[in-house]
Motif scaffolding. Structure first.
Motif, PDB file in Angstrom:
ATOM      1  N   MET A  72      16.133  64.642 -73.664  1.00  0.00           N
ATOM      2  CA  MET A  72      15.498  65.856 -74.132  1.00  0.00           C
ATOM      3  C   MET A  72      16.165  67.021 -73.406  1.00  0.00           C
ATOM      4  O   MET A  72      16.539  66.931 -72.253  1.00  0.00           O
ATOM      5  CB  MET A  72      13.991  65.718 -73.888  1.00  0.00           C
ATOM      6  N   LYS A  73      16.269  68.111 -74.114  1.00  0.00           N
ATOM      7  CA  LYS A  73      16.887  69.313 -73.530  1.00  0.00           C
ATOM      8  C   LYS A  73      15.855  70.028 -72.651  1.00  0.00           C
ATOM      9  O   LYS A  73      14.651  69.935 -72.875  1.00  0.00           O
ATOM     10  CB  LYS A  73      17.371  70.227 -74.644  1.00  0.00           C
ATOM     11  N   LYS A  74      16.369  70.742 -71.658  1.00  0.00           N
ATOM     12  CA  LYS A  74      15.507  71.412 -70.689  1.00  0.00           C
ATOM     13  C   LYS A  74      14.531  72.371 -71.361  1.00  0.00           C
ATOM     14  O   LYS A  74      13.366  72.463 -70.972  1.00  0.00           O
ATOM     15  CB  LYS A  74      16.355  72.140 -69.656  1.00  0.00           C
ATOM     16  N   ASP A  75      14.980  73.065 -72.405  1.00  0.00           N
ATOM     17  CA  ASP A  75      14.092  74.017 -73.080  1.00  0.00           C
ATOM     18  C   ASP A  75      13.092  73.335 -74.024  1.00  0.00           C
ATOM     19  O   ASP A  75      12.239  73.989 -74.608  1.00  0.00           O
ATOM     20  CB  ASP A  75      14.899  75.083 -73.831  1.00  0.00           C
ATOM     21  N   GLN A  76      13.184  71.997 -74.165  1.00  0.00           N
ATOM     22  CA  GLN A  76      12.267  71.255 -75.021  1.00  0.00           C
ATOM     23  C   GLN A  76      11.242  70.438 -74.222  1.00  0.00           C
ATOM     24  O   GLN A  76      10.474  69.682 -74.807  1.00  0.00           O
ATOM     25  CB  GLN A  76      13.054  70.305 -75.934  1.00  0.00           C
ATOM     26  N   VAL A  77      11.239  70.590 -72.907  1.00  0.00           N
ATOM     27  CA  VAL A  77      10.286  69.858 -72.075  1.00  0.00           C
ATOM     28  C   VAL A  77       8.877  70.306 -72.470  1.00  0.00           C
ATOM     29  O   VAL A  77       8.590  71.503 -72.527  1.00  0.00           O
ATOM     30  CB  VAL A  77      10.555  70.127 -70.577  1.00  0.00           C
ATOM     31  N   PRO A  78       7.975  69.345 -72.776  1.00  0.00           N
ATOM     32  CA  PRO A  78       6.629  69.699 -73.240  1.00  0.00           C
ATOM     33  C   PRO A  78       5.850  70.527 -72.213  1.00  0.00           C
ATOM     34  O   PRO A  78       5.916  70.257 -71.013  1.00  0.00           O
ATOM     35  CB  PRO A  78       5.936  68.357 -73.461  1.00  0.00           C
ATOM     36  N   GLN A  79       5.138  71.499 -72.717  1.00  0.00           N
ATOM     37  CA  GLN A  79       4.308  72.360 -71.870  1.00  0.00           C
ATOM     38  C   GLN A  79       2.879  72.424 -72.431  1.00  0.00           C
ATOM     39  O   GLN A  79       2.237  73.456 -72.422  1.00  0.00           O
ATOM     40  CB  GLN A  79       4.914  73.766 -71.771  1.00  0.00           C
ATOM     41  N   ASP A  80       2.384  71.290 -72.934  1.00  0.00           N
ATOM     42  CA  ASP A  80       1.035  71.237 -73.498  1.00  0.00           C
ATOM     43  C   ASP A  80       0.000  71.286 -72.383  1.00  0.00           C
ATOM     44  O   ASP A  80       0.164  70.661 -71.340  1.00  0.00           O
ATOM     45  CB  ASP A  80       0.839  69.940 -74.303  1.00  0.00           C
ATOM     46  N   GLU A  81      -1.063  72.023 -72.626  1.00  0.00           N
ATOM     47  CA  GLU A  81      -2.163  72.054 -71.663  1.00  0.00           C
ATOM     48  C   GLU A  81      -2.854  70.703 -71.718  1.00  0.00           C
ATOM     49  O   GLU A  81      -3.182  70.197 -72.776  1.00  0.00           O
ATOM     50  CB  GLU A  81      -3.161  73.168 -72.012  1.00  0.00           C
ATOM     51  N   GLY A  82      -3.047  70.099 -70.570  1.00  0.00           N
ATOM     52  CA  GLY A  82      -3.671  68.781 -70.537  1.00  0.00           C
ATOM     53  C   GLY A  82      -4.308  68.522 -69.194  1.00  0.00           C
ATOM     54  O   GLY A  82      -4.638  69.439 -68.446  1.00  0.00           O
ATOM     55  N   ASN A  83      -4.453  67.226 -68.880  1.00  0.00           N
ATOM     56  CA  ASN A  83      -5.106  66.817 -67.635  1.00  0.00           C
ATOM     57  C   ASN A  83      -4.389  67.349 -66.403  1.00  0.00           C
ATOM     58  O   ASN A  83      -5.026  67.713 -65.423  1.00  0.00           O
ATOM     59  CB  ASN A  83      -5.170  65.287 -67.559  1.00  0.00           C
ATOM     60  N   LEU A  84      -3.075  67.386 -66.438  1.00  0.00           N
ATOM     61  CA  LEU A  84      -2.334  67.879 -65.281  1.00  0.00           C
ATOM     62  C   LEU A  84      -2.527  69.373 -65.067  1.00  0.00           C
ATOM     63  O   LEU A  84      -2.658  69.838 -63.941  1.00  0.00           O
ATOM     64  CB  LEU A  84      -0.835  67.593 -65.443  1.00  0.00           C
ATOM     65  N   SER A  85      -2.552  70.135 -66.149  1.00  0.00           N
ATOM     66  CA  SER A  85      -2.614  71.593 -66.022  1.00  0.00           C
ATOM     67  C   SER A  85      -3.963  72.090 -65.518  1.00  0.00           C
ATOM     68  O   SER A  85      -4.051  73.197 -65.010  1.00  0.00           O
ATOM     69  CB  SER A  85      -2.272  72.248 -67.361  1.00  0.00           C
ATOM     70  N   LYS A  86      -4.998  71.264 -65.622  1.00  0.00           N
ATOM     71  CA  LYS A  86      -6.319  71.674 -65.142  1.00  0.00           C
ATOM     72  C   LYS A  86      -6.314  71.949 -63.640  1.00  0.00           C
ATOM     73  O   LYS A  86      -7.032  72.795 -63.159  1.00  0.00           O
ATOM     74  CB  LYS A  86      -7.362  70.596 -65.466  1.00  0.00           C
TER      75      LYS A  86
END
Length: 134
Positions: free
Chosen positions: A1-15
């Protein structure tokens, strides 16, 4: 995966403002690291796994209250272990650990053996001996 495509979805980690370190490729195709807030499919899977563990803990409590199992089963679930992992932590054969799941066998265990379980669960031996399943 390309660096600019790394997922940034809000989830358990972001809490908890936690980021996960992932490997990605840069513009030249070289591997590099990138931080991710989370990935929705991974968050869903983690949430489902935690729900399953909670259900097994409740079942273990109910079985303990009904006299069907010892507190070892509950603490094993609460510690996110299975029989194989627990047996390796306490240094016993799986069949022997499974035998300790029986309330009548558990009642006769020595403090030395109970301490092995308490250490594996990172609890005090008295918590194991005096478990009430409230």
């Amino acid at each position: 995966m390309k660096k600019d495509q790394v997922p940034q979805d809000e989830g358990n980690l972001s809490k908890n403002n936690v980021r996960e370190l992932l490997y990605a490729t840069d513009e030249q195709g070289n591997y590099t690291t990138a931080l991710s807030k989370g990935w929705e499919p991974k968050s869903i899977a983690l949430s489902n796994a935690m729900d399953d563990i909670s259900e097994r803990m409740e079942l273990a409590k109910a079985d303990f209250k009904a006299g069907k199992s010892s507190p070892i089963v509950y603490f094993m679930e609460a510690s996110k272990m299975d029989l194989t992992i627990l047996a390796s932590y306490v240094g016993m054969w799986q069949w022997r650990v499974k035998r300790h799941f029986k309330p009548s066998v558990f009642a006769g265990l020595s403090d030395k053996i109970l301490q092995k379980y308490a250490d594996a669960f990172d609890i005090d031996i008295n918590q194991l001996k005096n478990f009430k399943a409230d």
